[in-house]
Design a protein around this motif. Structure first.
Motif, PDB file in Angstrom:
ATOM      1  N   PRO A  62       0.803  -1.229   0.000  1.00 33.00           N
ATOM      2  CA  PRO A  62       0.000   0.000   0.000  1.00 33.00           C
ATOM      3  C   PRO A  62       0.841   1.287   0.000  1.00 33.00           C
ATOM      4  CG  PRO A  62      -0.947  -1.599   1.507  1.00 33.00           C
ATOM      5  CD  PRO A  62       0.354  -2.179   1.023  1.00 33.00           C
ATOM      6  N   ASP A  63       0.313   2.296  -0.692  1.00 33.98           N
ATOM      7  CA  ASP A  63       1.034   3.554  -0.883  1.00 33.98           C
ATOM      8  C   ASP A  63       1.491   4.188   0.425  1.00 33.98           C
ATOM      9  OD1 ASP A  63       0.955   3.612  -3.675  1.00 33.98           O
ATOM     10  OD2 ASP A  63      -1.053   4.477  -3.691  1.00 33.98           O
ATOM     11  N   ASN A  67       5.249   5.082   0.913  1.00 41.36           N
ATOM     12  CA  ASN A  67       5.626   6.501   0.935  1.00 41.36           C
ATOM     13  C   ASN A  67       6.370   6.867   2.225  1.00 41.36           C
ATOM     14  OD1 ASN A  67       4.458   7.007  -1.563  1.00 41.36           O
ATOM     15  ND2 ASN A  67       2.477   7.582  -0.689  1.00 41.36           N
ATOM     16  N   ALA A  68       5.877   6.345   3.352  1.00 41.42           N
ATOM     17  CA  ALA A  68       6.519   6.672   4.634  1.00 41.42           C
ATOM     18  C   ALA A  68       7.951   6.134   4.651  1.00 41.42           C
ATOM     19  CB  ALA A  68       5.711   6.077   5.783  1.00 41.42           C
ATOM     20  N   PRO A  89       8.611   6.132  -7.857  1.00 45.28           N
ATOM     21  CA  PRO A  89       7.216   5.797  -7.584  1.00 45.28           C
ATOM     22  C   PRO A  89       6.665   4.774  -8.580  1.00 45.28           C
ATOM     23  CG  PRO A  89       7.358   7.915  -8.719  1.00 45.28           C
ATOM     24  CD  PRO A  89       8.760   7.486  -8.465  1.00 45.28           C
ATOM     25  N   ARG A  90       5.625   4.075  -8.151  1.00 44.86           N
ATOM     26  CA  ARG A  90       4.993   3.082  -9.011  1.00 44.86           C
ATOM     27  C   ARG A  90       3.495   3.366  -9.200  1.00 44.86           C
ATOM     28  NH1 ARG A  90       8.872  -1.489  -7.398  1.00 44.86           N
ATOM     29  NH2 ARG A  90       8.618  -3.074  -8.989  1.00 44.86           N
ATOM     30  N   THR A  91       2.944   4.318  -8.478  1.00 44.76           N
ATOM     31  CA  THR A  91       1.526   4.669  -8.630  1.00 44.76           C
ATOM     32  C   THR A  91       1.424   6.198  -8.710  1.00 44.76           C
ATOM     33  OG1 THR A  91       1.103   4.956  -6.265  1.00 44.76           O
ATOM     34  CG2 THR A  91       0.841   2.721  -7.130  1.00 44.76           C
ATOM     35  N   VAL A  95       3.598   9.293  -6.987  1.00 42.83           N
ATOM     36  CA  VAL A  95       4.165  10.442  -7.706  1.00 42.83           C
ATOM     37  C   VAL A  95       3.897  11.715  -6.905  1.00 42.83           C
ATOM     38  CG1 VAL A  95       3.943  11.908  -9.760  1.00 42.83           C
ATOM     39  CG2 VAL A  95       4.016   9.428 -10.014  1.00 42.83           C
ATOM     40  N   GLU A  96       2.662  11.846  -6.464  1.00 43.51           N
ATOM     41  CA  GLU A  96       2.292  13.040  -5.682  1.00 43.51           C
ATOM     42  C   GLU A  96       3.047  13.109  -4.371  1.00 43.51           C
ATOM     43  OE1 GLU A  96      -1.821  13.982  -4.831  1.00 43.51           O
ATOM     44  OE2 GLU A  96      -2.284  13.547  -6.941  1.00 43.51           O
ATOM     45  N   ALA A  97       3.152  11.939  -3.722  1.00 45.29           N
ATOM     46  CA  ALA A  97       3.863  11.908  -2.437  1.00 45.29           C
ATOM     47  C   ALA A  97       5.323  12.309  -2.628  1.00 45.29           C
ATOM     48  CB  ALA A  97       3.766  10.514  -1.817  1.00 45.29           C
TER      49      ALA A  97
END
Ligand code: AMP
Length: 189
Positions: A62-63, A67-68, A89-91, A95-97
């Motif tokens: 999970p993102d 991300n963390a 990134p993969r999702t 990308v936003e994170a």
């Protein structure tokens, strides 16, 4: 050049190998989220126990968790001068994170390298790798699922980064040396 780079490409395209070579060439760390997850799995950490479930099935972790983990890694001293992100990134959410993390540190990406690879060939490569390394997610069923997940969730990132003018496409199908050469030439353009 300053080097804040992302390496994209389907599983089996040689991202890990090429990221390590490029990192060595540029004197910056290659950061592989897959490797970090595998270390957690091997050490049976809480994160490893969770990640393993997804990895074994060929699904993405999970993102929020991913991300963390990347946020912590990018804050470390060795990544302050630059990095190559291999497998992140993969999702679109990642990308936003990543945009947010870099903005917080007053920096941004310089280029996104896409290793372009033929699907049948990458399946074959991964089955060979499975025979050598025995990775838990290298069975044929899981490999096919990983390619599907890549097409659904990660391929759209090439358009996003293309629109930002960051995408550098490199043919990933030659020998390891050829691909490295093409990649360095493309980045120098
Ligand atoms: P890799 O070694 O990059 O092929 O990654 C192996 C596995 O780790 C993937 O199939 C995912 O289950 C997990 N993984 C690695 N990077 C990410 C990411 N950025 N987002 C979600 N899952 C990831």
């Amino acid at each position: 050049m300053s080097a804040h780079l992302v390496m994209l490409g389907p599983p089996g395209a040689g991202k890990g190998t090429q990221a390590a070579r490029l990192a060595n060439h540029l004197g910056i760390p290659a950061i592989s989220t897959g490797d970090i997850f595998r270390t957690h799995v091997a050490e049976h950490t809480g994160l490893g126990v969770i990640a393993r479930r997804y990895m074994e099935a060929g699904e993405y972790v999970p993102d929020q968790i991913t991300n963390a983990m990347v946020r912590d890694r990018l804050a470390r001293k060795d990544a302050l001068e630059g990095f190559i992100l291999d497998g992140y990134p993969r999702t679109l959410e990642q990308v936003e994170a990543l945009d947010g993390m870099l903005k917080d540190q007053d920096r941004g990406l310089d280029a996104v390298i896409e290793l372009v690879a033929n699907h049948d060939e990458v399946v074959e490569r991964m089955l060979k790798r499975a025979a050598v390394q025995g990775r838990m997610d290298d069975t044929e069923v899981v490999i096919r699922r990983r390619l599907e997940v890549y097409a659904e969730q990660t391929e759209p990132l090439t358009r996003v980064y293309g629109e930002r003018g960051l995408l550098v496409q490199v043919d990933g199908m030659g020998s390891v040396d050829e691909v490295t050469e093409h990649m360095l030439a493309a980045l120098a353009e």
